[in-house]
Enzyme design. Structure first.
Site, short mmCIF file in Angstrom:
data_model
loop_
_atom_site.label_atom_id
_atom_site.label_comp_id
_atom_site.label_asym_id
_atom_site.label_seq_id
_atom_site.Cartn_x
_atom_site.Cartn_y
_atom_site.Cartn_z
CB SER A 1 -1.89 1.39 -6.41
OG SER A 1 -3.15 0.85 -6.02
CE LYS B 1 -1.62 4.63 -4.40
NZ LYS B 1 -1.04 4.18 -3.18
CG HIS C 1 -4.87 4.78 -7.68
ND1 HIS C 1 -5.00 4.36 -6.37
CD2 HIS C 1 -5.04 3.66 -8.44
CE1 HIS C 1 -5.23 3.06 -6.35
NE2 HIS C 1 -5.25 2.61 -7.59
CG ASN C 2 -4.59 6.27 -2.91
OD1 ASN C 2 -4.32 5.51 -3.84
ND2 ASN C 2 -3.96 6.21 -1.76
CD GLU D 1 -7.90 2.83 -2.80
OE1 GLU D 1 -6.96 2.67 -3.61
OE2 GLU D 1 -7.74 2.82 -1.57
P1 NDP Z 1 3.69 -0.30 7.82
O1 NDP Z 1 3.04 0.39 8.97
O2 NDP Z 1 3.39 -1.73 7.59
O3 NDP Z 1 5.27 -0.14 7.94
C1 NDP Z 1 5.83 1.10 8.19
C2 NDP Z 1 7.32 1.05 7.93
O4 NDP Z 1 7.81 2.38 8.11
C3 NDP Z 1 8.06 0.16 8.91
O5 NDP Z 1 9.12 -0.45 8.24
C4 NDP Z 1 8.55 1.15 9.94
O6 NDP Z 1 9.70 0.74 10.62
C5 NDP Z 1 8.89 2.32 9.06
N1 NDP Z 1 8.94 3.57 9.80
C6 NDP Z 1 7.91 4.22 10.39
N2 NDP Z 1 8.34 5.35 10.96
C7 NDP Z 1 9.66 5.42 10.72
C8 NDP Z 1 10.69 6.34 11.04
N3 NDP Z 1 10.39 7.45 11.73
N4 NDP Z 1 11.93 6.09 10.62
C9 NDP Z 1 12.22 4.97 9.93
N5 NDP Z 1 11.31 4.05 9.60
C10 NDP Z 1 10.06 4.27 9.98
O7 NDP Z 1 3.33 0.60 6.54
P2 NDP Z 1 3.04 0.18 5.03
O8 NDP Z 1 4.06 -0.79 4.56
O9 NDP Z 1 1.61 -0.16 4.89
O10 NDP Z 1 3.25 1.58 4.29
C11 NDP Z 1 4.52 2.09 3.90
C12 NDP Z 1 4.27 3.21 2.89
O11 NDP Z 1 3.56 2.66 1.77
C13 NDP Z 1 3.37 4.33 3.42
O12 NDP Z 1 3.77 5.54 2.84
C14 NDP Z 1 1.99 3.94 2.92
O13 NDP Z 1 1.12 5.04 2.84
C15 NDP Z 1 2.36 3.39 1.55
N6 NDP Z 1 1.39 2.48 0.95
C16 NDP Z 1 0.72 1.54 1.70
C17 NDP Z 1 -0.19 0.70 1.09
C18 NDP Z 1 -0.92 -0.35 1.87
O14 NDP Z 1 -1.88 -0.94 1.31
N7 NDP Z 1 -0.53 -0.64 3.11
C19 NDP Z 1 -0.47 0.77 -0.36
C20 NDP Z 1 0.35 1.74 -1.06
C21 NDP Z 1 1.23 2.56 -0.41
P3 NDP Z 1 9.64 0.04 12.10
O15 NDP Z 1 9.48 -1.42 11.84
O16 NDP Z 1 10.91 0.40 12.72
O17 NDP Z 1 8.44 0.63 12.81
#
Ligand code: NDP
Length: 471
Positions: free
Chosen positions: A130, A184, A187-188, A191
């Site tokens: 988080s 987690k 936590h959400n 939130e």
């Molecule tokens: P983003 O949308 O910024 O990035 C998503 C990532 O996942 C990209 O690297 C994308 O690759 C990849 N991806 C999506 N689908 C696939 C697939 N089918 N196969 C392989 N790769 C894939 O997401 P976030 O970074 O925000 O979130 C990532 C994780 O972290 C999620 O589970 C989210 O819930 C969690 N999270 C997010 C927070 C936030 O504040 N954003 C906080 C805490 C946890 P590509 O570039 O190829 O599309």
């Protein structure tokens, strides 16, 4: 070239920032992203840290770039993409390698993945992270689930990249299999409740008192100096003060009033219901987001019923004090509910969740970090909150001071027609919790009347039936 110590898959918002954080702490990291252009962009923007980054074009390259036993963090969209990555990785990895799913997984998926990987020789960790983008880059709160010996193998890197509260790392092992992702999720859930209650207070200030965004922002900024001190109050103040460069209007005024959700709030509510633990403020917050999404229906209903909030006539300074206290009381109730759900799950899944540690690692890095968590560490540490946070003497004192204001504010808002679903649910929870003799005697009687379910008599054991149908 030197091998990397760790790998990361998924260079989206969270993954890219986490990777930079890891590199900054002196670790050589190999990275892979499904869309290669994202990997190129990442390296191009990594600046001096690029020298510690090994970009990889395939999972085979990634595995080859890391020194065994390989720890690999998966930070992709939760759900099927994680299963796909694990399946693809399995062919590239060897015994003792560690797969760490750091996304917002449903803990039930995490438990399934543990089972599926059992006997494979691979180690699996389900890790909740988080702190959003900023947290990932400079220090998130990290909630780890898995075998304790797996945690020991990655502890040094995870504690190094985590947030620190007065020097203490906000990363900890919380229990086996799904424990980290469950914590987690809750936590959400907290939130969601916290954000919703803040939005409800904003609604009263905007619609009931007719205050402008910047004025409201100053109120939140003031509150952030006191008992409500927290990240969410801090950013709320900043958001309310920001102007839209395109129109010059306050940014909040040009944003559509409907909020999305990805699932963790809903999962909190589902799990609370499954466990039979009331989490009314969290439930109300999730329902409020769903209602917010029904924009067209709400506009139609406003045309039928009218939707205006009646101006609230009360001395402003006194009311502001009460709103601050009301929010404080609501927040305590939401935390009490979240911790109660975790206590229920801890028993159900044999996790033995360390509540003082959870409160500790939420004190910095994460979205719900707040001053109040420090008092919770104490309350859970001494066992004073072992039944419910509301029963810990420090919180009894706070609630005794704050609940009359919550009652007053909820009554005022309801009278004015300003919706306060989370605050009123928090109040109803508190009132029901402190009612030694409730009204379920009548429910027992009704159930016996229509379904012969029987009822318990006061001071006697056994099931009894009523003399129904006599009059
Ligand atoms: P983003 O949308 O910024 O990035 C998503 C990532 O996942 C990209 O690297 C994308 O690759 C990849 N991806 C999506 N689908 C696939 C697939 N089918 N196969 C392989 N790769 C894939 O997401 P976030 O970074 O925000 O979130 C990532 C994780 O972290 C999620 O589970 C989210 O819930 C969690 N999270 C997010 C927070 C936030 O504040 N954003 C906080 C805490 C946890 P590509 O570039 O190829 O599309």
């Amino acid at each position: 070239m030197d091998k990397a110590e760790i790998g990361l898959i998924g260079l989206g918002t969270m993954g890219s920032n986490l990777a930079l954080n890891i590199a900054e702490k002196g670790h050589r990291i190999a990275v892979y992203n499904r869309t290669p252009s994202r990997t190129d962009d990442f390296v191009a923007k990594a600046g001096a840290l690029a020298s510690r980054v090994v970009p990889c074009e395939s999972l085979a390259d990634l595995a080859a770039a890391i020194r065994p036993p390989r720890p690999i963090i998966i930070m992709v969209l939760a759900g099927t993409p994680v299963d796909e990555q694990i399946a693809a990785l399995r062919g590239e990895l060897a015994a003792n390698d560690i797969i760490i799913d750091a996304g917002n997984a449903n803990f039930r998926d995490t438990m399934r993945r543990f089972k599926e990987l059992e006997g494979s020789g691979l180690t699996f960790i389900g890790m909740g992270v988080s702190g959003g983008e900023e947290g990932a880059r400079h220090g998130p709160s990290i909630m780890v689930g898995g075998k304790e010996e797996s945690w020991r193998r990655v502890e040094s890197v995870l504690t190094a990249i985590s947030a620190k509260f007065k020097g203490e790392p906000c990363a900890a092992w919380l229990g086996t299999d799904g424990a980290g992702h469950f914590v987690k999720t809750i936590h959400n859930g907290i939130e969601y409740a916290d954000m919703q209650m803040i939005a409800e207070i904003y609604g009263i200030l905007r619609d009931g008192l007719g205050m402008a965004p910047k004025e409201i922002g100053s109120v939140f900024a003031d509150w952030n100096k006191g008992r409500l001190n927290s990240y969410l109050i801090e950013i709320t103040a900043e958001v309310l003060k920001a102007d839209d460069p395109q129109t010059g209007k306050p940014v909040v005024d040009i944003i559509l009033d409907r909020a999305g959700q990805k699932g963790t709030g809903k999962w909190s509510v589902i799990e609370a219901q499954q466990l039979g633990i009331p989490a009314t403020a969290i439930e109300a917050a999730v329902a409020a987001r769903v209602l917010s999404s029904l924009k067209d229906e709400r506009l139609a209903a406003e045309r039928v019923y009218g939707g205006g909030v009646v101006p609230i006539k009360a001395p402003r300074e006194t009311l502001l004090k009460q709103l601050e206290l009301a929010l404080f009381a609501g927040k305590i109730a939401a935390y009490a509910q979240g911790f109660a759900v975790m206590a229920g799950a801890s028993k159900e899944f044999n996790w033995n969740l360390p509540m003082p540690t959870i409160a500790k690692i939420w004190r910095a890095g994460c979205i719900i970090r707040s001053q109040m968590l420090d008092t919770m560490v104490e309350a859970f540490g001494t066992g004073a909150a072992s039944t419910n946070l509301l029963m810990a003497p420090d919180f009894v004192k706070m609630m005794q001071e704050a609940h009359p204001a919550l009652r007053h504010v909820v009554a005022l808002a309801m009278e004015a027609g300003s919706p306060v679903p989370a605050l009123s649910s928090a109040l109803a929870y508190f009132d029901s919790y402190r009612q030694g003799r409730g009204t379920s005697n009548l429910i027992q009687a009704q159930r016996d009347f229509f379904g012969a379910h029987g009822f318990e008599r006061i001071g006697e054991t056994g099931a009894f039936h009523g003399p129904w149908g006599q009059g």
